[in-house]
Design a protein around this motif. Structure first.
Motif, PDB file in Angstrom:
ATOM      1  N   VAL A   5      -6.061  23.919   6.421  1.00  0.00           N
ATOM      2  CA  VAL A   5      -5.061  24.466   5.492  1.00  0.00           C
ATOM      3  C   VAL A   5      -5.367  25.936   5.209  1.00  0.00           C
ATOM      4  N   HIS A   6      -6.648  26.240   5.083  1.00  0.00           N
ATOM      5  CA  HIS A   6      -7.099  27.621   4.873  1.00  0.00           C
ATOM      6  C   HIS A   6      -6.602  28.530   6.008  1.00  0.00           C
ATOM      7  N   VAL A   7      -6.748  28.075   7.234  1.00  0.00           N
ATOM      8  CA  VAL A   7      -6.314  28.857   8.400  1.00  0.00           C
ATOM      9  C   VAL A   7      -4.795  28.991   8.434  1.00  0.00           C
ATOM     10  N   TYR A   8      -4.084  27.933   8.040  1.00  0.00           N
ATOM     11  CA  TYR A   8      -2.617  27.990   8.027  1.00  0.00           C
ATOM     12  C   TYR A   8      -2.124  29.122   7.121  1.00  0.00           C
ATOM     13  N   PHE A   9      -2.640  29.172   5.893  1.00  0.00           N
ATOM     14  CA  PHE A   9      -2.217  30.228   4.969  1.00  0.00           C
ATOM     15  C   PHE A   9      -2.681  31.604   5.443  1.00  0.00           C
ATOM     16  N   LEU A  59     -15.767  34.000   7.605  1.00  0.00           N
ATOM     17  CA  LEU A  59     -15.907  34.074   9.064  1.00  0.00           C
ATOM     18  C   LEU A  59     -14.661  33.539   9.770  1.00  0.00           C
ATOM     19  N   ILE A  60     -14.127  32.437   9.267  1.00  0.00           N
ATOM     20  CA  ILE A  60     -12.918  31.865   9.865  1.00  0.00           C
ATOM     21  C   ILE A  60     -11.728  32.802   9.663  1.00  0.00           C
ATOM     22  N   THR A  87     -10.642  28.643  -1.214  1.00  0.00           N
ATOM     23  CA  THR A  87     -11.024  27.586  -0.266  1.00  0.00           C
ATOM     24  C   THR A  87     -12.464  27.141  -0.509  1.00  0.00           C
ATOM     25  N   SER A  88     -13.337  28.091  -0.803  1.00  0.00           N
ATOM     26  CA  SER A  88     -14.743  27.760  -1.057  1.00  0.00           C
ATOM     27  C   SER A  88     -14.889  26.878  -2.292  1.00  0.00           C
ATOM     28  N   ILE A  89     -14.084  27.163  -3.315  1.00  0.00           N
ATOM     29  CA  ILE A  89     -14.107  26.326  -4.524  1.00  0.00           C
ATOM     30  C   ILE A  89     -13.664  24.904  -4.186  1.00  0.00           C
ATOM     31  N   LEU A 119      -0.329  34.971   6.232  1.00  0.00           N
ATOM     32  CA  LEU A 119      -0.647  36.309   5.721  1.00  0.00           C
ATOM     33  C   LEU A 119      -0.824  37.317   6.856  1.00  0.00           C
ATOM     34  N   ILE A 120      -1.501  36.877   7.916  1.00  0.00           N
ATOM     35  CA  ILE A 120      -1.769  37.783   9.038  1.00  0.00           C
ATOM     36  C   ILE A 120      -0.462  38.285   9.649  1.00  0.00           C
ATOM     37  N   LYS A 121       0.472  37.368   9.911  1.00  0.00           N
ATOM     38  CA  LYS A 121       1.750  37.761  10.507  1.00  0.00           C
ATOM     39  C   LYS A 121       2.522  38.707   9.594  1.00  0.00           C
TER      40      LYS A 121
END
Length: 342
Positions: A49-53, A120-121, A81-83, A57-59
Motif C-alpha cells: 500500500v505504501h508503494v501504491y501511494f 529505501l523503498i 507507514t513506519s507507524i 505521488l511520483i507520477k
C-alpha cells in the motif's frame, strides 16, 4: 520475456521470504512459524500500500518536476507507514504471544528499522518510475524516428530514377528509326520493370526470387542500352529458397555502376556483377566497374546511396554489411545481407 511486471512480482516474493525468514529466526521461543507468517503478510501488505501511494505521488510530481515536493511527501508517507508497521508488529506480537512483552526501546528500534525500509523503498520506487518513463520516452522517440524514415523511404521509392526513364525513351526513339525489333525488345523489358515496380513498390518485404528476377531484367536493360564498347559479365548463384528481402534495394548499385563507369582509350571498360547465396540465408552482391575521375564524386554519396543506407539501417540494423571500395581505376561495392525466411 523478462518484463518490469515480472521483476516487480519477484521483488515482493523475495521481500516476503526475507521477512518470513527473519521473523522465524526470532529469539522468542513462542514465536512460531504461523505467527511469523501472519506478521510477514501484514508487513508486505502495508509496504505494498505504501508503494501504491508513492507511485501516485511520483507520477504527479514527475509531471510538474517538483522534486522537493515529492521528497517531503514521500518522507511523510514513509513516516506514516513506519507507524503502521510498528503498530502491526506490536499488536500481532502481544495478541498472539502470551508471554510477549515489548519494551519502549524495542518499539523505538522497530520503528527506526521500519522507517529506514520505507525510505529505501520510496527511493527505489522513484528510480523505477524514472526508468520506466525513460524507456517509454525512448520508445516513442524511436517510433517517431522510424516513422520519419519510413516517410522518407516512401518518398524516395516513388522516384524510380527519372533520368533513367528519359534515357530509355531516348534510346527507344533512336532504335525505332534504326532497328524496330530491338526497340520492341527493349520496350518489353522496360514494361516488365515498370509492372514489377507498380505492383511490388507498396510491399515492405518481397520474395528474394522475385527481386532477383527484377534485378536480372534491370541489368539486361542497362546492358542493352550501354552498347558494345562495354565489357559486361554477370553471375547469378541463387538456389531455390523461401527468403525475403526489401524491394528495389540492389538495383541502385547496378544503376550506379552503369552510370559512373568510365571509358578508357587504352583498355576495355567493364562491369562485373556477382550475386550469390551462402549458408542458406546470407545474400552477397559484388559489383565492380571501371572508374576514373568520378571516384572522388562517388565518395560523397548521391541521393540513391543515402537512400539505400537509410533503408538498410531501418530494415536490417545489425544484419548487413556495406563496403564501398574506391580504387585508382575501379570502384567496387560489396554488400552482405542476413535474410529471413517466409
Amino acid at each position: 520475456m523478462f518484463t518490469i511486471k515480472k521483476a516487480n512480482l519477484l521483488f515482493w516474493i523475495f521481500l516476503f521470504l526475507i521477512v518470513l525468514l527473519q521473523l522465524s529466526l526470532s529469539s522468542s521461543p513462542n514465536f512460531t512459524l504461523g505467527v511469523a507468517l501472519i506478521h510477514a503478510v501484514a508487513i508486505v501488505l502495508i509496504l505494498r500500500v505504501h508503494v501504491y501511494f508513492l507511485n501516485v505521488l511520483i507520477k504527479k510530481y514527475l509531471k510538474t518536476h517538483d522534486t522537493a515536493g515529492f521528497i517531503i511527501s514521500a518522507l511523510s508517507i514513509s513516516f506514516a507507514t513506519s507507524i503502521l508497521l510498528t503498530a502491526a508488529g506490536y499488536f500481532i506480537t502481544i495478541g498472539l504471544l502470551a508471554d510477549a512483552n515489548l519494551l519502549e526501546n524495542e518499539l523505538i528500534s522497530m520503528f527506526c528499522g521500519m522507517l529506514l525500509v520505507s525510505i529505501l523503498i520510496a527511493g527505489m520506487s522513484y528510480s523505477i518510475e524514472l526508468f520506466k518513463q525513460n524507456i517509454a520516452s525512448e520508445k516513442r522517440h524511436q517510433e517517431l524516428r522510424n516513422s520519419v524514415l519510413e516517410m522518407e523511404i516512401d518518398h524516395l521509392r516513388t522516384q524510380l530514377s527519372p533520368h533513367f526513364t528519359f534515357n530509355i525513351l531516348n534510346n527507344l526513339q533512336f532504335l525505332i528509326r534504326k532497328d524496330q525489333d530491338e526497340a520492341l525488345e527493349l520496350l518489353s523489358r522496360y514494361s516488365k520493370i515498370l509492372r514489377y515496380y507498380v505492383y511490388e513498390s507498396q510491399n515492405k518485404w518481397i520474395k528474394l526470387d522475385d527481386e532477383i528476377a527484377f534485378l536480372k531484367h534491370y541489368f539486361e536493360l542497362e546492358k542493352d542500352r550501354s552498347g558494345e564498347d562495354l565489357e559486361i559479365s554477370c553471375q547469378w548463384d541463387i538456389p531455390e529458397n523461401t527468403l525475403l528481402i526489401i524491394p528495389f534495394l540492389l538495383s541502385t548499385f547496378v544503376e550506379n555502376a552503369f552510370k559512373h563507369v568510365s571509358s578508357f582509350k587504352e583498355k576495355k571498360s567493364y562491369i562485373q556483377l556477382h550475386v550469390f547465396l551462402k549458408d542458406e540465408n546470407q545474400l552477397f552482391l559484388y559489383i565492380k566497374n571501371a572508374s576514373g575521375q568520378q571516384v572522388s564524386n562517388l565518395k560523397k554519396g548521391g541521393v540513391g546511396l543515402k537512400y539505400v543506407k537509410k533503408r538498410l539501417e531501418l530494415s536490417y540494423k545489425d544484419n548487413y554489411e556495406l563496403e564501398l571500395i574506391p580504387e585508382v581505376d575501379s570502384y567496387s561495392v560489396r554488400i552482405k545481407l542476413n535474410l529471413t525466411s517466409v
